[in-house]
Design a protein around this motif. Sequence first.
Motif, PDB file in Angstrom:
ATOM      1  N   SER B 175      36.635  22.572  12.226  1.00 46.41           N
ATOM      2  CA  SER B 175      37.267  23.891  12.266  1.00 46.41           C
ATOM      3  C   SER B 175      37.439  24.406  13.694  1.00 46.41           C
ATOM      4  CB  SER B 175      36.456  24.881  11.438  1.00 46.41           C
ATOM      5  OG  SER B 175      35.148  24.967  11.956  1.00 46.41           O
ATOM      6  N   ALA B 176      36.597  23.940  14.596  1.00 54.48           N
ATOM      7  CA  ALA B 176      36.675  24.456  15.965  1.00 54.48           C
ATOM      8  C   ALA B 176      37.225  23.425  16.943  1.00 54.48           C
ATOM      9  CB  ALA B 176      35.288  24.908  16.412  1.00 54.48           C
ATOM     10  N   MET B 177      37.646  22.294  16.409  1.00 54.15           N
ATOM     11  CA  MET B 177      37.970  21.166  17.270  1.00 54.15           C
ATOM     12  C   MET B 177      39.004  21.506  18.347  1.00 54.15           C
ATOM     13  SD  MET B 177      37.339  18.039  18.023  1.00 54.15           S
ATOM     14  CE  MET B 177      36.528  17.150  16.704  1.00 54.15           C
ATOM     15  N   GLU B 178      40.050  22.208  17.946  1.00 55.79           N
ATOM     16  CA  GLU B 178      41.139  22.472  18.887  1.00 55.79           C
ATOM     17  C   GLU B 178      40.614  23.213  20.118  1.00 55.79           C
ATOM     18  OE1 GLU B 178      45.471  24.583  18.550  1.00 55.79           O
ATOM     19  OE2 GLU B 178      44.684  23.576  16.772  1.00 55.79           O
ATOM     20  N   GLY B 179      39.864  24.259  19.882  1.00 57.32           N
ATOM     21  CA  GLY B 179      39.324  25.040  20.989  1.00 57.32           C
ATOM     22  C   GLY B 179      38.294  24.256  21.784  1.00 57.32           C
ATOM     23  N   GLN B 180      37.475  23.499  21.073  1.00 56.53           N
ATOM     24  CA  GLN B 180      36.443  22.730  21.764  1.00 56.53           C
ATOM     25  C   GLN B 180      37.062  21.666  22.662  1.00 56.53           C
ATOM     26  OE1 GLN B 180      34.320  21.646  18.121  1.00 56.53           O
ATOM     27  NE2 GLN B 180      32.519  22.777  18.844  1.00 56.53           N
ATOM     28  N   VAL B 181      38.086  21.011  22.147  1.00 54.06           N
ATOM     29  CA  VAL B 181      38.736  19.973  22.949  1.00 54.06           C
ATOM     30  C   VAL B 181      39.411  20.583  24.174  1.00 54.06           C
ATOM     31  CG1 VAL B 181      40.694  18.374  22.964  1.00 54.06           C
ATOM     32  CG2 VAL B 181      39.013  18.274  21.125  1.00 54.06           C
ATOM     33  N   ASP B 270      53.743  12.071  25.397  1.00 53.36           N
ATOM     34  CA  ASP B 270      54.001  13.487  25.139  1.00 53.36           C
ATOM     35  C   ASP B 270      52.740  14.268  25.504  1.00 53.36           C
ATOM     36  OD1 ASP B 270      54.440  16.006  24.173  1.00 53.36           O
ATOM     37  OD2 ASP B 270      55.177  15.359  22.207  1.00 53.36           O
ATOM     38  N   MET B 271      52.798  14.936  26.628  1.00 51.50           N
ATOM     39  CA  MET B 271      51.611  15.616  27.135  1.00 51.50           C
ATOM     40  C   MET B 271      51.291  16.900  26.362  1.00 51.50           C
ATOM     41  SD  MET B 271      50.057  14.015  29.479  1.00 51.50           S
ATOM     42  CE  MET B 271      50.193  12.714  30.688  1.00 51.50           C
ATOM     43  N   SER B 272      52.235  17.351  25.569  1.00 56.31           N
ATOM     44  CA  SER B 272      51.948  18.594  24.846  1.00 56.31           C
ATOM     45  C   SER B 272      51.293  18.325  23.495  1.00 56.31           C
ATOM     46  CB  SER B 272      53.235  19.397  24.642  1.00 56.31           C
ATOM     47  OG  SER B 272      54.110  18.696  23.785  1.00 56.31           O
ATOM     48  N   LEU B 273      51.395  17.089  23.032  1.00 57.15           N
ATOM     49  CA  LEU B 273      50.790  16.759  21.743  1.00 57.15           C
ATOM     50  C   LEU B 273      49.483  16.006  22.002  1.00 57.15           C
ATOM     51  CD1 LEU B 273      51.109  16.940  18.686  1.00 57.15           C
ATOM     52  CD2 LEU B 273      52.299  14.752  18.744  1.00 57.15           C
ATOM     53  N   ILE B 274      48.412  16.607  21.596  1.00 57.10           N
ATOM     54  CA  ILE B 274      47.092  16.072  21.895  1.00 57.10           C
ATOM     55  C   ILE B 274      46.520  15.394  20.650  1.00 57.10           C
ATOM     56  CG2 ILE B 274      44.747  16.670  22.626  1.00 57.10           C
ATOM     57  CD1 ILE B 274      46.944  17.043  24.736  1.00 57.10           C
ATOM     58  N   PHE B 291      47.079  18.088  17.742  1.00 62.82           N
ATOM     59  CA  PHE B 291      47.555  19.475  17.829  1.00 62.82           C
ATOM     60  C   PHE B 291      48.419  19.628  19.061  1.00 62.82           C
ATOM     61  CE2 PHE B 291      43.638  19.483  20.304  1.00 62.82           C
ATOM     62  CZ  PHE B 291      43.915  20.313  21.385  1.00 62.82           C
ATOM     63  N   ARG B 292      49.284  20.598  18.990  1.00 64.30           N
ATOM     64  CA  ARG B 292      50.161  20.843  20.124  1.00 64.30           C
ATOM     65  C   ARG B 292      49.491  21.861  21.029  1.00 64.30           C
ATOM     66  NH1 ARG B 292      54.739  18.775  21.258  1.00 64.30           N
ATOM     67  NH2 ARG B 292      54.955  17.743  19.256  1.00 64.30           N
ATOM     68  N   MET B 293      49.339  21.493  22.243  1.00 68.23           N
ATOM     69  CA  MET B 293      48.626  22.362  23.171  1.00 68.23           C
ATOM     70  C   MET B 293      49.575  23.434  23.684  1.00 68.23           C
ATOM     71  SD  MET B 293      46.239  21.345  26.351  1.00 68.23           S
ATOM     72  CE  MET B 293      44.762  21.234  25.362  1.00 68.23           C
ATOM     73  N   SER B 294      49.195  24.682  23.472  1.00 67.13           N
ATOM     74  CA  SER B 294      50.045  25.773  23.928  1.00 67.13           C
ATOM     75  C   SER B 294      49.807  26.015  25.410  1.00 67.13           C
ATOM     76  CB  SER B 294      49.747  27.031  23.125  1.00 67.13           C
ATOM     77  OG  SER B 294      48.381  27.315  23.197  1.00 67.13           O
ATOM     78  N   ARG B 295      50.870  26.438  26.069  1.00 63.76           N
ATOM     79  CA  ARG B 295      50.760  26.696  27.509  1.00 63.76           C
ATOM     80  C   ARG B 295      50.839  28.182  27.769  1.00 63.76           C
ATOM     81  NH1 ARG B 295      50.181  21.954  30.484  1.00 63.76           N
ATOM     82  NH2 ARG B 295      49.980  20.407  28.896  1.00 63.76           N
TER      83      ARG B 295
END
Lengths: 201, 295
Positions: B175-181, B270-274, B291-295
Amino acid sequence: MADPRSDSDLLAAHVAGDPLAFEELVRRHRDRLWAVALRTTGDPEEAADALQDALISAFRRAHQFRGDSAVTTWLHRIVVNACLDRLRRRNVRSAQPLPDDVDALPGAVVADPVDHMGRREVQLVVTEALAELPEEQREAILLVDVEGWSVEEAARMLDCPEGTVKSRCHRGRAKLAKSLGYLRNLDSSDPVVPDAEGGDH
Amino acid sequence: MSEEQFPRSADDDVDPEALAAVQRALGDLAFLRPDDGDPASTTEPMPPWVWDRISAALAEAHDPQPTGTPHRRSRLSRWGGGLIAASVAVLAVGVAVTAFRGTSGTVVAGEAPAADAGAAVMADSAAVESAPQQEAVAGAPAPSPRMLAGPRSLSFAGIPPIRKILGTSTDYSPSAMEGQVTATLEQAGVLPASDMPSPEPTVEVPTELSASAQQTGLLQSAQALRDCVTRLTHKGTSTALVLDQSTFKGQPASIIVSPDYDVPAAQAPDMSLIEVWVVDPDCNITWGMSFRMSR
């Protein structure tokens, strides 16, 4: 024995920690979800990948389900979006752009691509073009033009002003019209064939 | 100017007939509707192999299997399948060899075990710098003869499979993976960008990892690491952003983060897709996401 709980009860149970609820929910609707994934991607392996992506996403985001649509509708949209994401990535990989500038093709000998396209092919081409749209435009078009919701209803579902939905639809349709302009010949009794100068006859 | 104001743009100059054709075509995408009324849409039975994959993925999303227990294979885990044999072979020659080696690169490794087939593992050449065994963490269980300290740095002659190796002690969770990564990438200073510098030929291994003698699997040989990253990214010239030796849902795990290499051969990732993979020491994927990393 089939689980007697409703879809929304199963989803709520999953959010509450029931380890079996989500799989039961998916099992209940798997054929329908598979069908839409297969029809959207046109390829079983892509469909399986997209479906897995979608269901893991739904699994993780179940707590975000707001209950303003049926659970099946929510799942369906997640699957469609995952499929379109896959198509977009596949298009990038294949590096074979859609024939989006047919009018510029030299020579009248170039056949109208529509001549060679059956309904299913047209659906796939349109779906792939839809996949290329920015996500917000794609969502708006899916709701309004594909699913047939009113702008007002779509705005509520997307949690944005009606004007924004209109704008996104407008922009998205314009992009599609540019890339799929050759489809205007589809229903015409007098097909337009590109000539050497790129003008229409 | 807001979206609602419909500013003029190139998109406004569209052929009305084309626009009408597109709207007709969109209206023909009935199969994308949740309730399209088409019986064919509901009579496409999901093949058993697809259901197996889906149910396995859901089971793994619930509860990643601890190392050593059999688990059903998902789309992700199948990627690691081919690596198992290689990893097992490596394990057979010495569990505690904590060496890294690029595909054709220089290795800085822990002491190689005696009977080594390790020689095969190290075959192409690498120059090795051993981390002194006395750097083992005080208080940690005494290493067995096969549990030796790992490398302090790795030098690759080829394309490094990783930019940074960390031991953040983060307990990752789905559940927290995106933020943790994202936090880990920030901490490592490897937030993806199109203008990232070339990966360094030498990668430092944090002291707590190189000295802990806890490294197995991926960190036991450079080839294992290269194979694993290649297997995950489907590209032998890929460079993942980070390998974090931490935990996932409380269990020791390697978290590998990479930009998306699922692009044509000549194209940059693709550097925006992690892409994020949680793998066990044999590079079996127990969980994954993108996930797609927002800038």
